[in-house]
Design an enzyme around this catalytic site. Structure first.
Site, mmCIF file in Angstrom:
data_model
loop_
_atom_site.group_PDB
_atom_site.id
_atom_site.type_symbol
_atom_site.label_atom_id
_atom_site.label_comp_id
_atom_site.label_asym_id
_atom_site.label_seq_id
_atom_site.Cartn_x
_atom_site.Cartn_y
_atom_site.Cartn_z
ATOM 1 N N GLU A 26 39.646 32.505 65.690
ATOM 2 C CA GLU A 26 38.643 33.243 66.489
ATOM 3 C C GLU A 26 39.527 34.536 66.723
ATOM 4 O OE1 GLU A 26 35.604 33.480 67.345
ATOM 5 O OE2 GLU A 26 34.982 31.300 66.611
ATOM 6 N N GLU A 80 33.008 45.302 71.012
ATOM 7 C CA GLU A 80 34.359 46.432 71.421
ATOM 8 C C GLU A 80 35.361 45.452 71.912
ATOM 9 O OE1 GLU A 80 34.749 49.811 74.820
ATOM 10 O OE2 GLU A 80 33.011 48.720 74.482
ATOM 11 N N GLU A 97 37.739 37.832 65.796
ATOM 12 C CA GLU A 97 37.177 39.033 66.959
ATOM 13 C C GLU A 97 37.906 40.075 67.298
ATOM 14 O OE1 GLU A 97 35.797 36.854 70.374
ATOM 15 O OE2 GLU A 97 34.186 35.781 69.200
ATOM 16 N N GLY A 144 36.938 34.329 71.450
ATOM 17 C CA GLY A 144 36.619 32.826 71.580
ATOM 18 C C GLY A 144 35.330 32.409 70.773
#
Length: 136
Positions: A54, A104, A58, A38
């Protein structure tokens, strides 16, 4: 403490085969802690567009925004986030890869989520909204 204006952000809750998609923050107020993907909603962007962006930034995964789950506020000396969390569905079965500010990324079994060093309040939020069963 200097007041900072609130910033609207989204959180992305993805559950596949009893696993929750989590990212470890690489920077920002929650650096080093695990959270759902997010971030900030960009100017002119809808909430659904922010969720999809997002997720991709990510984790490298494509998805579609689903139902609204709930909201939280995170206020610190240098930040005030109003985070609107949505469920999302991933559109492919590729392995996620960390990108943007994620250090990660992992698929974590729902039963093990609360054992991770999560951002403050996340385990309680996920439990309250029926995503995980336990928070201990």
């Amino acid at each position: 403490m200097t007041a900072v204006p609130p910033v609207v952000a989204v959180g992305v809750i993805v559950v596949v085969d009893d696993h929750l998609l989590l990212v470890r923050r690489g920077r920002g107020p929650a650096q080093g802690a695990w959270s759902v993907p997010g971030g900030r909603v960009e100017p002119g962007e809808t909430l659904a567009e922010a969720v999809v962006r997002e997720l991709a930034e990510e984790t490298g995964l494509e998805g579609v925004c689903g139902e609204f789950v709930g909201w939280v506020e995170r206020i610190g000396e240098d930040h005030h986030f109003v985070i609107l969390d949505f469920r999302a569905t991933v559109l492919d079965d590729r392995q996620p890869v960390p990108g943007d500010d994620a250090a990660e990324v992992a698929w974590v079994p729902l039963a093990d989520v609360a054992e991770h060093p999560l951002v403050e309040g996340l385990a309680e939020f996920l439990h309250q909204h029926g995503v995980i069963d336990t928070i201990v």
